[in-house]
Design an enzyme around this catalytic site. Structure first.
Site, PDB file in Angstrom:
ATOM      1  N   GLY A  24       0.791  -1.223   0.000  1.00  0.00           N
ATOM      2  CA  GLY A  24       0.000   0.000   0.000  1.00  0.00           C
ATOM      3  C   GLY A  24       0.819   1.267   0.000  1.00  0.00           C
ATOM      4  N   SER A  25       0.121   2.383  -0.171  1.00  0.00           N
ATOM      5  CA  SER A  25       0.794   3.676  -0.338  1.00  0.00           C
ATOM      6  C   SER A  25       1.491   4.163   0.924  1.00  0.00           C
ATOM      7  CB  SER A  25      -0.221   4.724  -0.809  1.00  0.00           C
ATOM      8  OG  SER A  25      -1.307   4.821   0.097  1.00  0.00           O
ATOM      9  N   THR A  26       0.914   3.882   2.098  1.00  0.00           N
ATOM     10  CA  THR A  26       1.553   4.324   3.339  1.00  0.00           C
ATOM     11  C   THR A  26       2.897   3.640   3.526  1.00  0.00           C
ATOM     12  OG1 THR A  26      -0.642   4.589   4.336  1.00  0.00           O
ATOM     13  CG2 THR A  26       1.240   4.653   5.819  1.00  0.00           C
ATOM     14  N   ASP A  75       2.093  -2.154   8.560  1.00  0.00           N
ATOM     15  CA  ASP A  75       1.165  -2.417   7.469  1.00  0.00           C
ATOM     16  C   ASP A  75       0.003  -1.435   7.547  1.00  0.00           C
ATOM     17  OD1 ASP A  75       0.189  -3.636   5.224  1.00  0.00           O
ATOM     18  OD2 ASP A  75       0.062  -5.644   6.094  1.00  0.00           O
ATOM     19  N   GLY A  76      -0.673  -1.257   6.447  1.00  0.00           N
ATOM     20  CA  GLY A  76      -1.848  -0.408   6.415  1.00  0.00           C
ATOM     21  C   GLY A  76      -3.107  -1.220   6.664  1.00  0.00           C
ATOM     22  N   ASP A  78      -7.859  -0.956   6.261  1.00  0.00           N
ATOM     23  CA  ASP A  78      -9.053  -0.199   5.871  1.00  0.00           C
ATOM     24  C   ASP A  78      -9.853   0.263   7.085  1.00  0.00           C
ATOM     25  OD1 ASP A  78      -8.809  -0.392   2.986  1.00  0.00           O
ATOM     26  OD2 ASP A  78      -9.167  -2.518   3.269  1.00  0.00           O
ATOM     27  N   LYS A  88      -8.677  -5.637   6.416  1.00  0.00           N
ATOM     28  CA  LYS A  88      -7.842  -5.308   5.257  1.00  0.00           C
ATOM     29  C   LYS A  88      -8.512  -5.952   4.057  1.00  0.00           C
ATOM     30  CE  LYS A  88      -3.453  -6.033   5.865  1.00  0.00           C
ATOM     31  NZ  LYS A  88      -2.960  -4.731   5.338  1.00  0.00           N
ATOM     32  N   GLU A  97       0.542 -11.777   4.855  1.00  0.00           N
ATOM     33  CA  GLU A  97       0.623 -10.648   5.780  1.00  0.00           C
ATOM     34  C   GLU A  97       0.470 -11.118   7.225  1.00  0.00           C
ATOM     35  OE1 GLU A  97      -0.974  -6.784   3.283  1.00  0.00           O
ATOM     36  OE2 GLU A  97      -2.449  -8.194   4.052  1.00  0.00           O
TER      37      GLU A  97
END
Length: 219
Positions: A24-26, A75-76, A78, A88, A97
């Protein structure tokens, strides 16, 4: 806010550490922070995109299959609740993960304040990784639980999405809010399910970014 999360996560990383990095983007911002800070680490990741970003940034990447323990992982997500349970949904590497989470001494989720709730709201579907031979059975069982089930299809070709481990992905959307503990037990016990995107009691902490503050909650 994602960048601020990444900057806070960087403070927990020291030279010589083996660091787990999700997708993910983070996490992309965190890799950039590690590179700019000149941190000498070894990365472990379940994500091919993250692996590529690490290599481009000069970060050594270790194969997940050859690592026994990880110092800290990030980790990111939702959604995440006050007990650090998370949902997630967007990816499809949840089984790997969770392996990274279990291997890590500390496992932090990175989120903005809009994703942090007292309880999981289940506004996103639960992504389920399914053994191909159990496709029809699992789909029916999820429907009996009250979920609206959609099989994930490939965007660039005809057919179902196949995970890196050769399994199918389904999206189970629950109209009513679920009890995280009960649903986790049910999914774990269902024959044919390899993994799922409900992370129950996996994280040891959460870094939450607001518009004007950063909060760190950890066990």
């Amino acid at each position: 806010m994602k960048k601020r999360c990444a900057k806070e996560a960087l403070k927990m990383i020291s030279d010589g550490m083996t660091v787990g990095l999700g997708g993910g983007s983070t996490i992309g911002f965190l890799i950039e922070e590690v590179k700019n800070a000149g941190k000498q680490i070894q990365a472990v990741t379940p994500s091919m995109n993250t692996e590529e970003l690490c290599r481009k940034s000069g970060i050594v990447v270790l194969p997940l299959s050859q690592v026994e323990e990880i110092d800290v992982a990030f980790d990111g997500c939702d959604e995440v609740d006050w007990e650090f349970n998370a949902l997630k949904s967007c990816g499809g590497i949840h089984t790997r993960e969770k392996l990274v989470a279990d291997m890590s001494q500390k496992y932090f989720l990175l989120a903005d304040e809009a994703k942090y709730h007292e309880e999981l709201k289940f506004e996103y579907p639960v992504t389920v990784e399914v053994l191909p031979s159990a496709r029809s059975y699992v789909k029916r069982q999820l429907s009996l639980l009250g979920a609206q089930v959609r099989e994930r299809m490939c965007d660039n070709k005809t057919g179902l999405t196949i995970t890196d481990d050769g399994n199918y992905l389904m999206e189970a959307r629950f109209i009513e809010r679920q009890n995280a503990a009960s649903l986790n037990d049910t999914l774990n016990a269902m024959t044919g399910i390899i993994g799922h995107g409900l992370f129950y009691k996996k994280a040891t902490g959460v870094i939450v970014a607001g518009k004007d503050r950063i909060d760190i909650f950890q066990k």
